[in-house]
Write a protein that holds these residues in place. Structure first.
Motif, PDB file in Angstrom:
ATOM      1  N   TYR A  83       0.830  -1.349  -0.007  1.00 41.98           N
ATOM      2  CA  TYR A  83      -0.049   0.171   0.040  1.00 41.98           C
ATOM      3  C   TYR A  83       0.991   1.232  -0.170  1.00 41.98           C
ATOM      4  CZ  TYR A  83      -4.039  -3.055   0.611  1.00 41.98           C
ATOM      5  OH  TYR A  83      -4.832  -3.962   0.520  1.00 41.98           O
ATOM      6  N   TYR A  84       2.017   1.326  -0.495  1.00 46.42           N
ATOM      7  CA  TYR A  84       2.963   2.241  -0.624  1.00 46.42           C
ATOM      8  C   TYR A  84       2.292   3.221  -1.687  1.00 46.42           C
ATOM      9  CZ  TYR A  84       6.949   0.791   2.244  1.00 46.42           C
ATOM     10  OH  TYR A  84       7.836   0.488   3.251  1.00 46.42           O
ATOM     11  N   ILE A  85       2.083   4.384  -1.213  1.00 48.12           N
ATOM     12  CA  ILE A  85       1.982   5.709  -2.169  1.00 48.12           C
ATOM     13  C   ILE A  85       3.070   5.686  -3.493  1.00 48.12           C
ATOM     14  CG2 ILE A  85       1.395   7.994  -2.669  1.00 48.12           C
ATOM     15  CD1 ILE A  85       0.639   8.076   0.132  1.00 48.12           C
ATOM     16  N   PRO A  86       2.735   5.803  -4.771  1.00 42.82           N
ATOM     17  CA  PRO A  86       3.959   5.907  -5.714  1.00 42.82           C
ATOM     18  C   PRO A  86       5.018   6.884  -5.276  1.00 42.82           C
ATOM     19  CG  PRO A  86       1.456   5.569  -6.881  1.00 42.82           C
ATOM     20  CD  PRO A  86       1.499   5.907  -5.144  1.00 42.82           C
ATOM     21  N   ALA A  87       5.991   6.632  -5.776  1.00 44.83           N
ATOM     22  CA  ALA A  87       7.231   7.430  -5.347  1.00 44.83           C
ATOM     23  C   ALA A  87       7.126   8.731  -5.930  1.00 44.83           C
ATOM     24  CB  ALA A  87       8.638   6.620  -5.671  1.00 44.83           C
ATOM     25  N   ASN A  88       6.711   8.694  -7.093  1.00 42.26           N
ATOM     26  CA  ASN A  88       6.736   9.825  -7.851  1.00 42.26           C
ATOM     27  C   ASN A  88       5.808  10.840  -7.301  1.00 42.26           C
ATOM     28  OD1 ASN A  88       4.045   9.153  -8.789  1.00 42.26           O
ATOM     29  ND2 ASN A  88       4.838   8.775 -10.818  1.00 42.26           N
ATOM     30  N   THR A  89       5.116  10.667  -6.134  1.00 45.79           N
ATOM     31  CA  THR A  89       4.261  11.604  -5.458  1.00 45.79           C
ATOM     32  C   THR A  89       4.671  12.148  -4.150  1.00 45.79           C
ATOM     33  OG1 THR A  89       3.152   9.960  -3.879  1.00 45.79           O
ATOM     34  CG2 THR A  89       2.168  10.071  -6.161  1.00 45.79           C
ATOM     35  N   LYS A  90       6.146  11.727  -4.058  1.00 50.56           N
ATOM     36  CA  LYS A  90       6.846  11.927  -2.833  1.00 50.56           C
ATOM     37  C   LYS A  90       7.770  13.049  -3.180  1.00 50.56           C
ATOM     38  CE  LYS A  90       6.689   7.103  -0.947  1.00 50.56           C
ATOM     39  NZ  LYS A  90       5.456   7.534  -0.229  1.00 50.56           N
ATOM     40  N   THR A  91       8.259  13.960  -2.225  1.00 55.99           N
ATOM     41  CA  THR A  91       9.276  14.934  -2.118  1.00 55.99           C
ATOM     42  C   THR A  91      10.654  14.308  -2.115  1.00 55.99           C
ATOM     43  OG1 THR A  91       7.766  16.551  -1.234  1.00 55.99           O
ATOM     44  CG2 THR A  91      10.168  17.111  -1.373  1.00 55.99           C
ATOM     45  N   GLN A  92      11.431  14.455  -3.101  1.00 59.69           N
ATOM     46  CA  GLN A  92      12.878  13.997  -3.110  1.00 59.69           C
ATOM     47  C   GLN A  92      13.728  14.683  -2.168  1.00 59.69           C
ATOM     48  OE1 GLN A  92      14.465  14.083  -7.305  1.00 59.69           O
ATOM     49  NE2 GLN A  92      13.433  11.931  -7.542  1.00 59.69           N
ATOM     50  N   GLU A  93      14.619  14.061  -1.608  1.00 62.08           N
ATOM     51  CA  GLU A  93      15.696  14.502  -0.814  1.00 62.08           C
ATOM     52  C   GLU A  93      16.735  14.975  -1.712  1.00 62.08           C
ATOM     53  OE1 GLU A  93      16.597  11.945   2.412  1.00 62.08           O
ATOM     54  OE2 GLU A  93      14.506  11.895   3.045  1.00 62.08           O
ATOM     55  N   GLU A  94      17.655  15.831  -1.130  1.00 65.64           N
ATOM     56  CA  GLU A  94      18.985  16.238  -1.798  1.00 65.64           C
ATOM     57  C   GLU A  94      19.731  15.211  -2.804  1.00 65.64           C
ATOM     58  OE1 GLU A  94      21.494  18.454   0.633  1.00 65.64           O
ATOM     59  OE2 GLU A  94      20.222  20.152   1.069  1.00 65.64           O
ATOM     60  N   ASN A  95      19.785  14.120  -2.243  1.00 67.28           N
ATOM     61  CA  ASN A  95      20.298  12.837  -2.928  1.00 67.28           C
ATOM     62  C   ASN A  95      19.377  12.161  -3.810  1.00 67.28           C
ATOM     63  OD1 ASN A  95      18.792  11.673  -1.062  1.00 67.28           O
ATOM     64  ND2 ASN A  95      20.500  10.801  -0.042  1.00 67.28           N
ATOM     65  N   ARG A  96      18.124  12.905  -3.960  1.00 69.39           N
ATOM     66  CA  ARG A  96      17.168  12.276  -4.852  1.00 69.39           C
ATOM     67  C   ARG A  96      16.411  11.053  -4.402  1.00 69.39           C
ATOM     68  NH1 ARG A  96      18.963  12.335 -11.017  1.00 69.39           N
ATOM     69  NH2 ARG A  96      16.767  12.239 -11.307  1.00 69.39           N
ATOM     70  N   LEU A  97      16.666  10.647  -3.189  1.00 72.72           N
ATOM     71  CA  LEU A  97      16.077   9.489  -2.444  1.00 72.72           C
ATOM     72  C   LEU A  97      14.642   9.911  -1.916  1.00 72.72           C
ATOM     73  CD1 LEU A  97      18.837   7.648  -0.901  1.00 72.72           C
ATOM     74  CD2 LEU A  97      17.876   7.396  -3.074  1.00 72.72           C
ATOM     75  N   TYR A 146       3.202  -4.569  -4.607  1.00 72.46           N
ATOM     76  CA  TYR A 146       4.096  -3.585  -4.801  1.00 72.46           C
ATOM     77  C   TYR A 146       5.531  -4.112  -4.764  1.00 72.46           C
ATOM     78  CZ  TYR A 146       6.563   1.073  -3.933  1.00 72.46           C
ATOM     79  OH  TYR A 146       7.473   2.134  -4.048  1.00 72.46           O
ATOM     80  N   THR A 147       6.377  -3.356  -5.898  1.00 71.61           N
ATOM     81  CA  THR A 147       7.705  -4.231  -5.934  1.00 71.61           C
ATOM     82  C   THR A 147       9.004  -3.246  -5.757  1.00 71.61           C
ATOM     83  OG1 THR A 147       7.716  -3.282  -8.292  1.00 71.61           O
ATOM     84  CG2 THR A 147       6.686  -5.536  -7.858  1.00 71.61           C
ATOM     85  N   PHE A 148       8.590  -2.424  -4.856  1.00 69.92           N
ATOM     86  CA  PHE A 148      10.012  -1.596  -4.434  1.00 69.92           C
ATOM     87  C   PHE A 148      10.653  -1.019  -5.498  1.00 69.92           C
ATOM     88  CE2 PHE A 148       8.721  -4.389  -1.179  1.00 69.92           C
ATOM     89  CZ  PHE A 148       8.617  -3.533   0.170  1.00 69.92           C
ATOM     90  N   ASN A 149      10.122  -0.467  -6.567  1.00 68.34           N
ATOM     91  CA  ASN A 149      10.552   0.235  -7.579  1.00 68.34           C
ATOM     92  C   ASN A 149      11.774  -0.787  -8.288  1.00 68.34           C
ATOM     93  OD1 ASN A 149       9.123   2.592  -7.097  1.00 68.34           O
ATOM     94  ND2 ASN A 149      10.693   2.956  -5.587  1.00 68.34           N
TER      95      ASN A 149
END
Length: 209
Positions: free
Chosen positions: A41-55, A87-90
């Protein structure tokens, strides 16, 4: 359908939850038990805010579609079957499967935040907490993420220090002493886990059947 008996299983990263779950589920026929995992049930990664290292930080309660997770658990209470894409952890090498989660007399709810989410914690009849010393848990995490999920070593270490450990301390550790069973899993001996799952399964069968 009567309300299922609900077992909540949570633990630190690298605590051996995956093996514990497999060992426990193997004690029952598929129609007797069902598993619903917060990880799907993870929300898709592209909806999150990236940190400085793009993680992205996946170790926050807000990274989960909490409402749908809770709604699907309630659907299982009502005897409904859930269809949910895995969910396949990208990992681009893995093709997501369509999960079919059928209602059963025993419902296992698994995930890092299941005790923190009050509405889900209230549904649990029995709570299992798996833990491991940090050095051992990190070694297991590295082995899993580098090999199974194809992550970069530096990224894994960054996430461990900045995401995993703070999340564990804030959203999981405070509930450890409130759980019915705490397993300190510091040795890679399957017999230890099997001993616990044997006992739980035996007690559960007497209680339900």
């Amino acid at each position: 359908m009567d309300k299922p008996y609900v077992i909540g299983i949570a633990g630190s990263s690298g605590s051996g939850k995956t093996f514990f779950l497999k060992s426990f589920l193997d004690h029952f026929a598929p129609e007797e038990i069902t598993l619903i995992s917060q990880d799907d049930y993870y929300i898709p990664a592209n909806t999150k805010t990236q940190e400085e290292n793009r993680l992205y930080n996946f170790d926050l309660p807000t990274s989960i579609d909490r409402n749908t997770f809770y709604s699907h658990i309630k659907d299982l209470f009502e005897g409904k079957t859930i269809y949910k894409e895995e969910y396949t952890f990208n990992n681009p090498l893995l093709k997501p499967k369509m999960l079919e989660i059928k209602p059963a007399h025993i419902l296992v709810v698994e995930g890092l935040f299941i005790f923190h989410y009050e509405e889900i914690n209230e549904l649990l009849d029995y709570r299992v907490f798996l833990d491991a010393d940090e050095s051992i848990a990190l070694e297991r995490r590295l082995r899993r993420d580098l090999i199974e999920r194809g992550y970069d070593h530096d990224d894994v270490m960054y996430k461990w220090v900045n995401h995993v450990v703070p999340s564990y301390n804030s959203y999981l550790l405070p509930y450890r002493e409130k759980c019915d069973l705490v397993i300190q899993n510091n040795i890679d001996d399957p017999l230890v886990i099997q001993h616990f799952t044997n006992d739980i399964a035996s007690t559960l069968r007497k209680r339900i059947y």
